[in-house]
Every structure is written in structure tokens, then in C-alpha cells.
Motif scaffolding. Sequence first.
Motif, PDB file in Angstrom:
ATOM      1  N   ARG A  51     -32.801 -30.326  25.080  1.00  0.00           N
ATOM      2  CA  ARG A  51     -31.691 -31.296  25.085  1.00  0.00           C
ATOM      3  C   ARG A  51     -30.418 -30.658  25.644  1.00  0.00           C
ATOM      4  O   ARG A  51     -29.686 -31.278  26.417  1.00  0.00           O
ATOM      5  CB  ARG A  51     -31.428 -31.797  23.666  1.00  0.00           C
ATOM      6  N   SER A  73     -28.728 -28.179  18.776  1.00  0.00           N
ATOM      7  CA  SER A  73     -29.401 -29.379  19.299  1.00  0.00           C
ATOM      8  C   SER A  73     -30.586 -29.795  18.441  1.00  0.00           C
ATOM      9  O   SER A  73     -31.422 -30.587  18.860  1.00  0.00           O
ATOM     10  CB  SER A  73     -29.879 -29.095  20.725  1.00  0.00           C
ATOM     11  N   PHE A  79     -25.845 -32.500  16.286  1.00  0.00           N
ATOM     12  CA  PHE A  79     -26.232 -33.891  16.074  1.00  0.00           C
ATOM     13  C   PHE A  79     -26.156 -34.235  14.578  1.00  0.00           C
ATOM     14  O   PHE A  79     -26.496 -33.411  13.718  1.00  0.00           O
ATOM     15  CB  PHE A  79     -27.652 -34.145  16.576  1.00  0.00           C
ATOM     16  N   SER A 132     -27.837 -35.336  12.191  1.00  0.00           N
ATOM     17  CA  SER A 132     -29.232 -35.623  11.851  1.00  0.00           C
ATOM     18  C   SER A 132     -29.697 -34.967  10.557  1.00  0.00           C
ATOM     19  O   SER A 132     -30.878 -34.993  10.242  1.00  0.00           O
ATOM     20  CB  SER A 132     -30.148 -35.176  13.003  1.00  0.00           C
ATOM     21  N   PRO A 172     -27.041 -39.025  16.497  1.00  0.00           N
ATOM     22  CA  PRO A 172     -28.338 -38.378  16.737  1.00  0.00           C
ATOM     23  C   PRO A 172     -28.917 -38.599  18.123  1.00  0.00           C
ATOM     24  O   PRO A 172     -29.163 -39.727  18.535  1.00  0.00           O
ATOM     25  CB  PRO A 172     -29.235 -38.979  15.654  1.00  0.00           C
ATOM     26  N   PHE A 173     -29.026 -37.491  18.828  1.00  0.00           N
ATOM     27  CA  PHE A 173     -29.768 -37.358  20.080  1.00  0.00           C
ATOM     28  C   PHE A 173     -29.174 -38.201  21.219  1.00  0.00           C
ATOM     29  O   PHE A 173     -29.881 -38.558  22.155  1.00  0.00           O
ATOM     30  CB  PHE A 173     -31.248 -37.661  19.855  1.00  0.00           C
ATOM     31  N   ASP A 174     -27.867 -38.490  21.127  1.00  0.00           N
ATOM     32  CA  ASP A 174     -27.145 -39.174  22.202  1.00  0.00           C
ATOM     33  C   ASP A 174     -26.642 -38.092  23.166  1.00  0.00           C
ATOM     34  O   ASP A 174     -25.559 -37.531  22.973  1.00  0.00           O
ATOM     35  CB  ASP A 174     -25.993 -39.989  21.625  1.00  0.00           C
ATOM     36  N   TYR A 230     -22.873 -36.279  23.666  1.00  0.00           N
ATOM     37  CA  TYR A 230     -22.788 -34.828  23.499  1.00  0.00           C
ATOM     38  C   TYR A 230     -22.118 -34.212  24.727  1.00  0.00           C
ATOM     39  O   TYR A 230     -21.191 -33.390  24.614  1.00  0.00           O
ATOM     40  CB  TYR A 230     -24.183 -34.254  23.298  1.00  0.00           C
TER      41      TYR A 230
END
Length: 399
Positions: free
Chosen positions: A237, A299, A322, A324, A343-345, A349
Motif C-alpha cells: 500500500r 500501512s 490507517f 483500523s 481504512p485503506f483509503d 493517505y
Amino acid sequence: MNIAFFFESDINPIKGGTERVTWSVAKYLISKGMKVVFIAHQKRNDFDPSLLSYHRFLPDSVGYDTLENIRYLQNLIQDEGIDILVNQGGLSDEVKLCNKKILQDQVKIVSVIHYGILEDLYYFKEFLRFQFIWNKPFIFIKSLLRYLRMPLLKRKAVKNRKNQLSFLYRNSDAIVLLSEGSKDDFLQFVDNAKKEKLFVIPNPNTYEKIHEQSLKNKDNIVLYVGRLSYSQKRVDRLITIWKNIEYQFPEWKFLIIGDGPERTRLEALVLKYKLKRISFLGYQDPEVYYQKARIFCLSSTCEGFGMVLTEAMQHKVVPMAFDSYKALHDIVEDKKNGFVIPPFDLSAYASRLSLLMKDFRLCAQLAENAQEKVLEFDVEKIGEKWMSLFKFLCQNEKC
């Protein structure tokens, strides 16, 4: 009071997060007059002989709850007068030995859960790799079958987690969690569990000193420190994020400290994207890089605590991660001492990372706040929490 810490392998402070935490807490307890020993299932090939006096090793390094290991542990507890056994692998195989069924009332058992209770199940899909590559039918079919089986796999994982936590609760005198937010998650899995048996003790800072260094002496470095694995860490990521902004910041570089099974694939990804300013430095003492870097990027799909964040913050490095896992909010306050990303955008980021790289004043302010924040995790403060727990467990007995 005599304390034993139980872990899968020998406790070496330079080998891993749990090991560094255990070593820091043990040193504090010793300074308060307690006797501390480490009980390990296995001895690493590069075991440091200078640590031998602290260690006891199970005779059977393959099995766990074998008769040989059970007798050895029972005799060790009696011979060394161990009052409290701290199992640092609460959700791992260590519980096969460190439980009331085996040890009865010989010793008080504290089980520590170094991971989130619910997060890995909530983001279950993120742990599985799917490669739908049309011109590689075997890989495509394998990924498709995994995708179709995912609901079944998740149900099994939830059932296993419930069984794990229920057994742990019944067979421990106390459960230690790393975040207050994990209490409700634990209670959700264990029927009739009481909060009174759950204790929250965060991980302490593992560097002894706060580094008062000038931010002007730092370099334009974005840093990652940690294991290079897919299922949890997901460094791919960060490489994708860096691909989208590298061309904007020719004076910045991205350093990756650590190693693991994903390194070859990640290096291939860097070559594929033709990135120029990413360096893989392998296993290193990260402190010198914390001292140089301005921004730290995590990440992970989830973490238990994220010690690398507090380590970086001790050195005035601005953390990003994140949103998360629960413990993150105990460490990073969004826009105050770092950035918490949905989360995981990856786009969000990249945007926040770019902002920090552009705005020196913002980066400097967050860095100062970050260093102030981690004073909460000073080993003296965390050590006092451990002392309070031990006193509570022994309040009606001689320890």
C-alpha cells in the motif's frame, strides 16, 4: 515477589516488539526488588549467551503440552518460588501450558493479548491475497476458490476466536489488554465474562530517553520500520501511495527498514513502477533512522498496539496510520500529533502525506506534540500498572 514471563522464544530486546516490551517491564520490576525469569519454549540459533542467567528453556522445543514440558514447568514454578506467571502469548500456543487446568493453583496466571480482539476478523478480506490474472489460469482459479470460500473461512475464524478467548478467560486469573477499547470486544466473545478480570496495560516506550533534537537537523525522509509480510503489514500500500507522489517531491526519499517474505515481491513492485527514491535497507537498528526521519508511515491492516509508532514519536517523527485498530487512538490523535487515515483509503493517505511533506511548520508542530504524547507511555508509568496488577492478585496471599 517472583515473576516469570513465558514466551515462544527467548527474550532478546533487539529481536521483536513483544521481546522489547517484556525486557523493558522486566527491568523495571527488577529495579523494584522483584525476581524475574524468562521461560521460553525455544532458543534461537543466535541466542545471546549474556542473557542466559534470566532464561529457562522447556526440554521439549517441538511440542507444547507434552508430559515432559508439564512436569518441567510445574517443578520450575515450585523450585524457583514463582508467584505469578505472565503468558505473553495469550492467543498463541503458549496457552496450552499456561492455564489453570495444567498448573492448578500453583501460581497466578496473567494472560496478555498483544493483538486486537476483533479487528482481524472485521477486516478479514484484507488478509487474503486475490490474484485474478487472466493469463495465469492456475493462479486465477486458486484465487477464485479462496474468494468463494471466504465466508466459510471467516465463520470458522470467528468460532475459533470465541473458543480461544473463552478458554483463556476460564483458565487465567487476569487478562491484560493493550487498549481500553478492546474490553467490549472481549466481552462480546465471552459469555458471562466480567470486566473486573480484564486489565488494560499499554506497551511502554522501549527507548529509555526522549531525544531532544532539532527538527532542522532532520532529513527529508519518509520511514517505514517493520516486518515485510502481506497479511498484516501490507507495505505494498505504501509503495502504491509513494508511486502517486514521488514525482512531486524530488528532494524526499522513502526508506524501508525490515525484512520478511514479501521483500522480493515488493522490490519487484518498485521496479515495475520505476520508482527512484525507495530503498530497502533490511534489518537495521532503527534508532538512527528515527533520528533522521520526519514522517513515519504505517500501512497495517491491523495491529495490537503499534510500537513502531511510539518509537518514532519519541524521536519527533510524525506518525501516520490507517484507522483500523482500537489502540491507535490511544497513541495518535488525528491532526494533533499525527494523521489517522480512513481504512485503506490510499488517496486520502497520499493527500495527507503530501501535506506533511509540503508544510514544514505543520510537520514540526505535530512532531513536537507527538513527542509530548508518548510521555504517557513512560516505563515508570506502565511499570506501576503492572505492579498494581500483581499486588491485586496477591492481596490475600503471601507473594
